[in-house]
Design an enzyme around this catalytic site. Sequence first.
Site, PDB file in Angstrom:
ATOM      1  N   GLN A   1      34.500  46.328  48.903  1.00 12.68           N
ATOM      2  CA  GLN A   1      33.909  46.754  50.199  1.00 12.68           C
ATOM      3  C   GLN A   1      33.371  45.520  50.917  1.00 12.68           C
ATOM      4  O   GLN A   1      33.430  45.722  52.103  1.00 12.68           O
ATOM      5  CB  GLN A   1      32.774  47.769  49.793  1.00 12.68           C
ATOM      6  CG  GLN A   1      32.189  48.430  50.806  1.00 12.68           C
ATOM      7  CD  GLN A   1      32.949  49.488  51.353  1.00 12.68           C
ATOM      8  OE1 GLN A   1      33.826  49.972  51.056  1.00 12.68           O
ATOM      9  NE2 GLN A   1      32.471  49.885  52.677  1.00 12.68           N
TER      10      GLN A   1
ATOM     11  N   GLU B   1      45.849  45.671  20.655  1.00 20.34           N
ATOM     12  CA  GLU B   1      46.230  45.766  21.944  1.00 20.34           C
ATOM     13  C   GLU B   1      45.034  46.042  22.880  1.00 20.34           C
ATOM     14  O   GLU B   1      45.004  45.701  23.974  1.00 20.34           O
ATOM     15  CB  GLU B   1      47.493  46.800  21.841  1.00 20.34           C
ATOM     16  CG  GLU B   1      47.803  47.115  23.743  1.00 20.34           C
ATOM     17  CD  GLU B   1      49.152  47.943  23.450  1.00 20.34           C
ATOM     18  OE1 GLU B   1      49.711  48.477  22.337  1.00 20.34           O
ATOM     19  OE2 GLU B   1      49.595  48.327  24.804  1.00 20.34           O
TER      20      GLU B   1
ATOM     21  N   GLY C   1      35.459  44.185  53.622  1.00 15.64           N
ATOM     22  CA  GLY C   1      36.068  44.799  54.808  1.00 15.64           C
ATOM     23  C   GLY C   1      37.443  45.257  54.788  1.00 15.64           C
ATOM     24  O   GLY C   1      37.990  45.317  53.667  1.00 15.64           O
TER      25      GLY C   1
ATOM     26  N   GLU D   1      58.322  57.415  26.250  1.00 19.28           N
ATOM     27  CA  GLU D   1      59.497  58.258  26.753  1.00 19.28           C
ATOM     28  C   GLU D   1      59.064  58.945  27.908  1.00 19.28           C
ATOM     29  O   GLU D   1      57.998  59.392  28.051  1.00 19.28           O
ATOM     30  CB  GLU D   1      60.184  59.126  25.622  1.00 19.28           C
ATOM     31  CG  GLU D   1      60.453  58.165  24.428  1.00 19.28           C
ATOM     32  CD  GLU D   1      61.113  59.126  23.225  1.00 19.28           C
ATOM     33  OE1 GLU D   1      61.172  60.148  23.394  1.00 19.28           O
ATOM     34  OE2 GLU D   1      61.555  58.170  22.209  1.00 19.28           O
TER      35      GLU D   1
ATOM     36  N   ARG E   1      31.163  34.579  55.093  1.00 23.88           N
ATOM     37  CA  ARG E   1      31.575  35.679  56.304  1.00 23.88           C
ATOM     38  C   ARG E   1      30.074  36.185  56.927  1.00 23.88           C
ATOM     39  O   ARG E   1      29.127  36.389  56.152  1.00 23.88           O
ATOM     40  CB  ARG E   1      32.000  37.019  55.495  1.00 23.88           C
ATOM     41  CG  ARG E   1      32.410  38.040  56.513  1.00 23.88           C
ATOM     42  CD  ARG E   1      33.703  37.880  57.271  1.00 23.88           C
ATOM     43  NE  ARG E   1      33.894  38.895  58.172  1.00 23.88           N
ATOM     44  CZ  ARG E   1      34.729  38.750  59.021  1.00 23.88           C
ATOM     45  NH1 ARG E   1      35.704  37.647  59.144  1.00 23.88           N
ATOM     46  NH2 ARG E   1      35.018  39.909  60.054  1.00 23.88           N
TER      47      ARG E   1
HETATM   48  C1  LIG Z   1      52.231  49.341  34.060  1.00 23.63           C
HETATM   49  C2  LIG Z   1      52.443  50.108  32.782  1.00 23.63           C
HETATM   50  C3  LIG Z   1      53.070  49.402  31.595  1.00 23.63           C
HETATM   51  C4  LIG Z   1      53.358  50.034  30.409  1.00 23.63           C
HETATM   52  N1  LIG Z   1      53.852  49.261  29.523  1.00 23.63           N
HETATM   53  C5  LIG Z   1      54.189  49.871  28.298  1.00 23.63           C
HETATM   54  C6  LIG Z   1      55.081  49.441  27.362  1.00 23.63           C
HETATM   55  O1  LIG Z   1      55.253  47.998  27.187  1.00 23.63           O
HETATM   56  N2  LIG Z   1      55.551  50.045  26.296  1.00 23.63           N
HETATM   57  C7  LIG Z   1      55.043  51.278  26.045  1.00 23.63           C
HETATM   58  O2  LIG Z   1      55.679  51.863  25.172  1.00 23.63           O
HETATM   59  N3  LIG Z   1      54.490  51.975  27.032  1.00 23.63           N
HETATM   60  C8  LIG Z   1      54.008  51.292  28.300  1.00 23.63           C
HETATM   61  N4  LIG Z   1      53.481  52.174  29.136  1.00 23.63           N
HETATM   62  C9  LIG Z   1      53.110  53.468  29.153  1.00 23.63           C
HETATM   63  C10 LIG Z   1      51.770  53.795  28.969  1.00 23.63           C
HETATM   64  O3  LIG Z   1      51.336  53.441  27.505  1.00 23.63           O
HETATM   65  C11 LIG Z   1      51.865  55.314  29.014  1.00 23.63           C
HETATM   66  O4  LIG Z   1      52.019  55.593  30.350  1.00 23.63           O
HETATM   67  C12 LIG Z   1      50.494  55.763  28.258  1.00 23.63           C
HETATM   68  O5  LIG Z   1      50.122  55.919  27.262  1.00 23.63           O
HETATM   69  C13 LIG Z   1      50.185  57.547  28.712  1.00 23.63           C
HETATM   70  O6  LIG Z   1      51.173  58.258  28.530  1.00 23.63           O
HETATM   71  P1  LIG Z   1      52.158  58.954  29.592  1.00 23.63           P
HETATM   72  O7  LIG Z   1      52.396  58.359  30.760  1.00 23.63           O
HETATM   73  O8  LIG Z   1      53.131  59.957  29.043  1.00 23.63           O
HETATM   74  O9  LIG Z   1      50.871  60.127  29.941  1.00 23.63           O
HETATM   75  P2  LIG Z   1      50.840  61.809  29.368  1.00 23.63           P
HETATM   76  O10 LIG Z   1      50.626  61.351  27.776  1.00 23.63           O
HETATM   77  O11 LIG Z   1      51.378  62.762  29.865  1.00 23.63           O
HETATM   78  O12 LIG Z   1      49.213  61.862  29.567  1.00 23.63           O
HETATM   79  C14 LIG Z   1      48.786  62.123  31.025  1.00 23.63           C
HETATM   80  C15 LIG Z   1      47.182  62.269  31.051  1.00 23.63           C
HETATM   81  O13 LIG Z   1      47.059  63.380  30.297  1.00 23.63           O
HETATM   82  C16 LIG Z   1      45.685  63.076  29.678  1.00 23.63           C
HETATM   83  N5  LIG Z   1      45.834  63.586  28.230  1.00 23.63           N
HETATM   84  C17 LIG Z   1      47.010  63.181  27.511  1.00 23.63           C
HETATM   85  N6  LIG Z   1      46.666  63.652  26.152  1.00 23.63           N
HETATM   86  C18 LIG Z   1      45.325  63.877  26.136  1.00 23.63           C
HETATM   87  C19 LIG Z   1      44.424  64.105  25.096  1.00 23.63           C
HETATM   88  N7  LIG Z   1      44.828  64.405  23.878  1.00 23.63           N
HETATM   89  N8  LIG Z   1      43.113  64.556  25.441  1.00 23.63           N
HETATM   90  C20 LIG Z   1      42.707  64.306  26.567  1.00 23.63           C
HETATM   91  N9  LIG Z   1      43.630  64.131  27.809  1.00 23.63           N
HETATM   92  C21 LIG Z   1      44.762  63.987  27.578  1.00 23.63           C
HETATM   93  C22 LIG Z   1      45.185  61.720  30.105  1.00 23.63           C
HETATM   94  O14 LIG Z   1      44.177  61.702  31.129  1.00 23.63           O
HETATM   95  C23 LIG Z   1      46.429  61.206  30.423  1.00 23.63           C
HETATM   96  O15 LIG Z   1      46.256  59.955  31.123  1.00 23.63           O
HETATM   97  C24 LIG Z   1      53.189  51.486  30.307  1.00 23.63           C
HETATM   98  C25 LIG Z   1      52.703  52.098  31.546  1.00 23.63           C
HETATM   99  C26 LIG Z   1      52.368  51.501  32.654  1.00 23.63           C
HETATM  100  C27 LIG Z   1      51.926  52.262  33.692  1.00 23.63           C
END
Ligand SMILES: Cc1cc2nc3c(=O)[nH]c(=O)nc-3n(C[C@H](O)[C@H](O)[C@H](O)COP(=O)(O)OP(=O)(O)OC[C@H]3O[C@@H](n4cnc5c(N)ncnc54)[C@H](O)[C@@H]3O)c2cc1C
Length: 381
Positions: free
Chosen positions: A340, A246, A343, A130, A272
Amino acid sequence: MLENYRSPWMTEDLEAFADSVRRFGREVLEPNELKWRQQHYVDRDVWIKAGDLGLILPDLPEQYGGAGGTVAHAAVVIRELGYVGNTGFGYGINYLVGHYLNNYGTPAQKQRWLPGMASGEIITSVAMTEPGAGSDLQGVRTSARQRADGKYVINGAKTFITNGQMSDMVVVVARTGEAGAKGISLMIVETGNPGFRRGKCLDKVGQDSADTSEMFFDDCVVDADAVLGGVPGQGFYQLMGQLPYERAMIAVGAAAQMERALALTADYVKERRAFGQALLDFQNTRFVLADVKATVTASRAFADVIIDRWIDGTLDSAMASMGKFWLTERQGEVIDKCVQFFGGFGYMLEYPIARMYADARVQRIYGGANEIQRELVARSL
Ligand SMILES: Cc1cc2nc3c(=O)[nH]c(=O)nc-3n(C[C@H](O)[C@H](O)[C@H](O)COP(=O)(O)OP(=O)(O)OC[C@H]3O[C@@H](n4cnc5c(N)ncnc54)[C@H](O)[C@@H]3O)c2cc1C
């Protein structure tokens, strides 16, 4: 793709299956990649072709439309489609949802969904993330409240959902009860439901042919039997039971993409020329690609350990998470080194290596960010 290396779990039967998947990759996916990247989705007929070949749910029972194979068949599909650089055709989500249904679904739920998912007629999504909750899944705010007549009313917003524009059914992570893990359920929602609305197809850094989207649920009413397994409150445990697979899929795909990057680069540096010689004749090229080949070989071996354990049922969460973070990070490094050698061409999206570079970045973020994977591994120390 690595020469002179056969995975220990490979058999003659699986080689024949791999050939048919490879043909599908080369004849159906590769030639359409650029078109799909522009339109931001993969054509529906591809799903039907994949279903005909039995590669969407290869290891589910034939009774439910599966191909009756084993996890090794699923591993072959992931690997072969990695070899053609596929990042748009979201069959893997049907695979995951198929396993949620097969493991936890009621007989009626399996019968309703699995055959169409296997044939490619039904495309699915999993909606966990979400805008306000990704890594911290217990923080989801989407709610599914039961009415007096037994039906559930779902409200909330999801984002980053793979297959978001195309899916016919979505497994939605929603809160049906108390705070914490015990109040979470997986709700099966048909996208024709009037309370369901697709949002934007999101503009991404890479993986452009995947229709990653927002989704909205506004008083979306579903029957009581929309709860996966029929009993509310099981969702978090169901997720925890399946997420390792997964992660294993992402890990195995990462290893395959690395093999592809090395093969493309090895070909290029032989062709190349600069300063009167092939790029491969520079010592730097030879040494860096020797390092890359060692990393790719070790990665393939690691992926094989994961597949082996997956096949014999001993793949645990720590091993899957280790593979997910380690292999996706090697993927990033390997592809970066390969770019890299191309190029300026390596920065042009016309070249597969450039698209692989853009596609690879998210591997460290989705499926659970790599930091979360490290937490899960650390718990096993
Ligand atoms: C192309 C793409 C496809 C996706 N497909 C799906 C899908 O089909 N279904 C679905 O439900 N979701 C999907 N996602 C969502 C994805 O699983 C989430 O983006 C991911 O789990 C991270 O959640 P967030 O983006 O809310 O990041 P956040 O939870 O806000 O986290 C951001 C960053 O904070 C750090 N962080 C967070 N928690 C911790 C911790 N406990 N300890 C240390 N560091 C931490 C990490 O560096 C993390 O990358 C997709 C995302 C993308 C970009």
